[in-house]
Structure formats: C-alpha cells, structure tokens
Scaffold this active site. Structure first.
Site, PDB file in Angstrom:
ATOM      1  N   GLU A   1       0.824  -1.217   0.000  1.00  0.00           N
ATOM      2  CA  GLU A   1       0.000   0.000   0.000  1.00  0.00           C
ATOM      3  C   GLU A   1       0.857   1.265   0.000  1.00  0.00           C
ATOM      4  O   GLU A   1       0.505   2.258  -0.637  1.00  0.00           O
ATOM      5  CB  GLU A   1      -0.950  -0.006   1.200  1.00  0.00           C
ATOM      6  CG  GLU A   1      -1.907  -1.189   1.234  1.00  0.00           C
ATOM      7  CD  GLU A   1      -2.631  -1.412  -0.079  1.00  0.00           C
ATOM      8  OE1 GLU A   1      -3.011  -0.429  -0.748  1.00  0.00           O
ATOM      9  OE2 GLU A   1      -2.827  -2.586  -0.453  1.00  0.00           O
TER      10      GLU A   1
ATOM     11  N   HIS B   1       1.771   2.032  -3.473  1.00  0.00           N
ATOM     12  CA  HIS B   1       0.678   2.679  -4.225  1.00  0.00           C
ATOM     13  C   HIS B   1       0.718   4.200  -4.048  1.00  0.00           C
ATOM     14  O   HIS B   1       0.452   4.964  -4.995  1.00  0.00           O
ATOM     15  CB  HIS B   1      -0.678   2.158  -3.748  1.00  0.00           C
ATOM     16  CG  HIS B   1      -1.179   0.972  -4.524  1.00  0.00           C
ATOM     17  ND1 HIS B   1      -1.368   0.990  -5.887  1.00  0.00           N
ATOM     18  CD2 HIS B   1      -1.554  -0.273  -4.110  1.00  0.00           C
ATOM     19  CE1 HIS B   1      -1.829  -0.187  -6.290  1.00  0.00           C
ATOM     20  NE2 HIS B   1      -1.949  -0.973  -5.234  1.00  0.00           N
TER      21      HIS B   1
END
Length: 524
Positions: free
Chosen positions: A492, A495
C-alpha cells in the site's frame, strides 16, 4: 344529551377515516392534497364538525385504499341519515367505488408485476402493469422512470460514480409493448429527462402501424424491460406508487450459488423506514432462487425497497461482458476501484503490464500529502470511503492473507491507505506513511492487486519494515511490521508513491492468471 344514530354513524365514519389515514402514514394535509380538498375540511370531518359527503367518502376510500371500510361506514351513515335503520351492506346496488382519481389523472394500476433478475453480470428488469382508464379522456402515453444508485446510503459517492460513469439510454436496451402476450403491440417511446443516474421516458400508445390510445373504460397491459450492468446498479430495487394501485407483486431472481439474502423496507411521505408488512416468500427453481413479495392496495406515494446481499460472493460466477468472462476486474471497477489496463495477451509479462497504461494514469501519480491536523475531517472522510469500499470488496472475495486499499485506487489524490490483516477486527490506518527502515532479509511471495485482480505475481520484499506515519491530530508515530503484515503495508505504501508490485518483478517474469493460481498462505 342523547346521541342520535346519525351522530354515532358520523363518529364511526370519522374514526374509520382517521384510523386508515394514520395506518397509511399520512398527515391531514397530505391526505387533503391527494383528495383535492382543503386541509381544514379533513380536520373538520375527523373532528365531527362537518358531516361526510358521498364525494368525500369516494375520494377517501380510493386514496387510502381502505378495502371498502371507509365506504361502508359512509353507507351506514347514509342509512342513519335517511332513517332507514339497520347496517348497510355493500351490494351491487351500492358498490364500493371502483376508484377515484385526482384531477388530471385517468389511470388506475390494477396489478403491477415487477421482476428483477441478475444474469451474467447484468440486472434485467421487466415490469408489467395492468391499466384501467377510469378518466374521461383517452390516454396516449405512459410515463416510466429508470433510476440507478450504485452506493445507496452514500449519495456523494454515488453522484461521483454516476458522473464518471453515466447511465446511457442506449445501454438500457429498452423494449416496450401494449396488450396481452401473443397480441401485444410494440410501443414507440420518447425521452422526457436524461440525467446521469435518472431517466424519464414516455411510452407512446403508437408505433409504425398507427395509434391505439386507451379510451375511457378500457383496459390494457403495458410491459417494458431494460437492463443495467452491475457496475452501475446497487443491491436494491425500489417501487414507487404514483397511481392508485390495487395490487403489487415484486420478484427478485438471483443465482442460488451466491446464497442470496433479501429483505425490504417501506417509506411514506410522513414516515421513516419500516420493515415490509407482508412476508417475502422464497422458492428455488433449478439454479435460481426467487424471492416474491406482494401487497394489496398500497397507499399513494409509498415506496417499497427490496435489498439483498450475496453471502457466498466468493463463489460467484465470472461476470460476462460481450459474452466473455471478465471475472473480478469488472466487479472491482463497479465499486470504484481504479483498474490498470491488461494487455490482450492472456498471460502478460511484468514488462508488458508496466507499459500497458498511458502516461498520467492515476495509479502512476504520487499521492498528495495530507495537511494534518488541518485536514483531519477530510482525512477521516477518505478513510471512511476506503473502509466502505473494502467492506464491499470483502463480500466479493475471501482474503485469507489480508487485504489493503490505497486512496489513489479509488481515484482520491491523498496519501492515505487502509490495511486489514487476517484475523483482526480493526484495520490499520496509514496517513502520510513512509518506510524509514527495512531489514536486509527478504523473501519472495505471490501478491495480487485489487487494480488488476485477475493475476498474481511473485514479489521480493523485506521481512521487516519500520514505517513513519501520522495520526489524525498530526502526531507522528513509527510502527514496525513483520512478515505478512510487512508485505501488506509495503504494497500500500508503494501505491502512494505511484508504484505497483509489477515494478518490483523482473521484466520477463510472467504473471499467473487467477484461474490457474492455487491460493495458499504465505510461508515464513
């Protein structure tokens, strides 16, 4: 002072009127408006300051759909007023009024039958209404409405979704006909309103062969059907009563393999949501489960909403687009997850995946850092949206190794992500995170991404990382994550800097299609 039979009969009429009005959830003002009377008149009738008239009784009976109860009380009042005595019965000589319609309306719906079926990634709706023209003018057109709401209960998110993915008239594939099966005439139609998530369409009692208006005293049936893809349709089906309706039947037809559960609520102009008053029946027909709900004489302006969820969504068959399976990519897009384009090759390499999107794709941008605590409210709203999306996603698929979602994956330019480890009831919230330390020890494990979920790839990551991130109040903390949790968090954080796991793979390495991937726990 003795009470006369007329007084008692007028009191019984007033009590019956008030009972049905409150049962239908209407105020005196609302009832008066639907009947075409001044609100004070209804108050005077219920307060027994005025006596009922035949016109008033007919209108009240039809608007409140009282199954003849109000009309019978009026007949008893008339018997007493004329001194005939006894209890009046509703006979052929004094029938229950078949209907009363407000000025300007001439139609009664004698029976509405609505069917919604989920088939191959689409929701197909078919509605049949048996109509009676009780007015004085021929009817030459009939208004229908089509509305979608992808995220019921979250209007802002739905508005954004439908603004970005508007419902088009063409994709509805609308078909309409008039008359009984076998002798039905196709109907032309004309658009009245065309908005992103709402359409109003006139069905015309005409076609290329001529016109066939519905004249006073005549009956016919209007049938129409349309389809909407699951990416634009929420898990609900609503029916609104806009014309006097004698009977309404709603059927929801869903695949049994999804283990569907259906429930419903009713709302009126003056009442909050309440459970449906009659039972939803369930039956199985082959590989389909059909839920049927019926109500008699629903009140005008009532709304009935049936909702459902799929308890076995992980076993759902692939969604179909143009006759081919598109599996989870299609479903994840339907809940707002930005999708990374996949090359036409069935098994693309990491290098092919990296270059499959045009420059400027939202998943390639570095997310904007949140100004905390000044943007605390905005940060909480973003996290709430991430959690809502994850709630829907986890109903689609079982994530035994945990799942995460970053704000850019919902098209939100903010440095925020949520990670939900397996076995935990609360998520890990990451605001403005950055990896400040990583162990030299690494391992290679398969990963997937919600933005191209139909593939898996082997990715090498540290076994231990330290991440600095912020609380909502702006305070900075450093958290340590190890093994599987370190992998989830690293994914994450990547990202938020515009990096995907395919960027960590050797270019020549091929991804594994989900259909060929044997899911197993990560080994440490």
């Amino acid at each position: 002072m003795a009470t006369s039979g007329v007084d008692r009969a007028a009191e019984a009429f007033a009590n019956e009127l008030a009972r049905w009005r409150m049962d239908r959830g209407m105020s005196k003002k609302q009832l008066a408006g639907l009947m075409g009377f001044d609100p004070s008149y209804v108050s005077h009738i219920e307060g027994r300051r005025h006596r009922p008239t035949e016109d008033f009784a007919r209108r009240a009976e039809t608007v409140l759909a009282a199954n003849g109860a109000i009309w019978q009380r009026f007949q008893e009042y008339e018997e007493a007023r004329h001194g005939r005595g006894g209890t009046a019965l509703i006979t052929k000589d004094v029938p229950i009024p078949p209907q009363w319609l407000p000025p300007g309306t001439g139609l009664v719906v004698e029976h509405e039958e609505a069917l919604l079926a989920y088939v191959g990634g689409e929701y197909v709706t078919t509605v049949r209404r048996a109509l009676y023209n009780a007015g004085t003018e021929p009817v030459s057109r009939y208004l229908i409405r089509v509305a979608v709401d992808r995220y019921p209960g979250d209007p802002d998110r739905s508005n954004r979704h439908h603004r970005d993915h508007p419902l088009s008239i063409e994709e509805l594939s609308l078909e309409a006909s008039c008359g009984d099966a076998g002798a039905a005439e196709p109907m032309n139609w004309r658009i009245k309103q065309d908005r992103d998530a709402f359409k109003e369409i006139w069905l015309l009692f005409e076609n290329s062969e001529g016109r066939f208006p519905l004249y006073p005293g005549e009956r016919t049936a209007v049938t129409y059907s349309y389809r909407v893809g699951e990416e634009k349709w929420g898990s609900w089906f609503q029916r609104a009563v806009r014309l006097p309706t004698r009977r309404m039947t709603v059927r929801i037809d869903l695949p049994s393999s999804l283990d569907p559960q259906v429930w419903g609520v009713e709302t009126s102009m003056s009442a909050e949501e309440t459970p449906l008053r009659t039972l939803i029946e369930r039956e199985t027909d082959g590989d389909r489960t059909i839920f049927t709900w019926t109500t008699e004489s629903p009140s005008l302006n009532a709304r009935f909403r049936l909702q459902w969820r799929f308890r076995a969504i992980a076993s759902a068959p692939p969604a179909m687009i143009n006759g081919t399976a598109d599996s989870y990519a299609h479903r994840l897009a339907s809940v707002g997850v930005v999708q990374w384009p996949v090359p036409e090759q069935r098994v693309p390499t990491a290098a092919e995946m990296r270059t499959s999107a045009l420059p400027g794709h939202p998943l390639r941008s570095k997310a904007r850092r949140l100004d905390l605590p000044a943007e605390e409210d905005q940060a909480r709203q973003i996290v709430s949206e991430l959690m809502q999306a994850l709630d829907e996603i986890t109903r689609m698929h079982l994530f035994g190794k945990g799942v995460g979602l970053a704000a850019p994956q919902l098209g939100i330019d903010a440095c925020a992500a949520v990670v939900w480890p397996p076995g935990r009831s609360d998520p890990i919230v990451l605001l403005n995170p950055s990896v400040v330390n990583a162990s030299a020890q690494e391992d290679d494990q398969p990963e997937g991404c919600l933005s191209y979920f139909d593939f898996r790839g082997g990715v090498r990551r540290p076994l231990r990382i330290e991440v600095e991130h912020q609380r909502y109040d702006g305070g900075r903390v450093v958290s340590t994550f190890e093994r599987g949790l370190a992998r989830l968090v690293s994914h994450e954080v990547d990202h938020l800097s515009g990096r995907l796991y395919i960027d960590r793979m050797p270019g020549a390495a091929a991804l594994t299609p989900l259909s060929e991937y044997a899911s197993q726990p990560w080994a440490y």
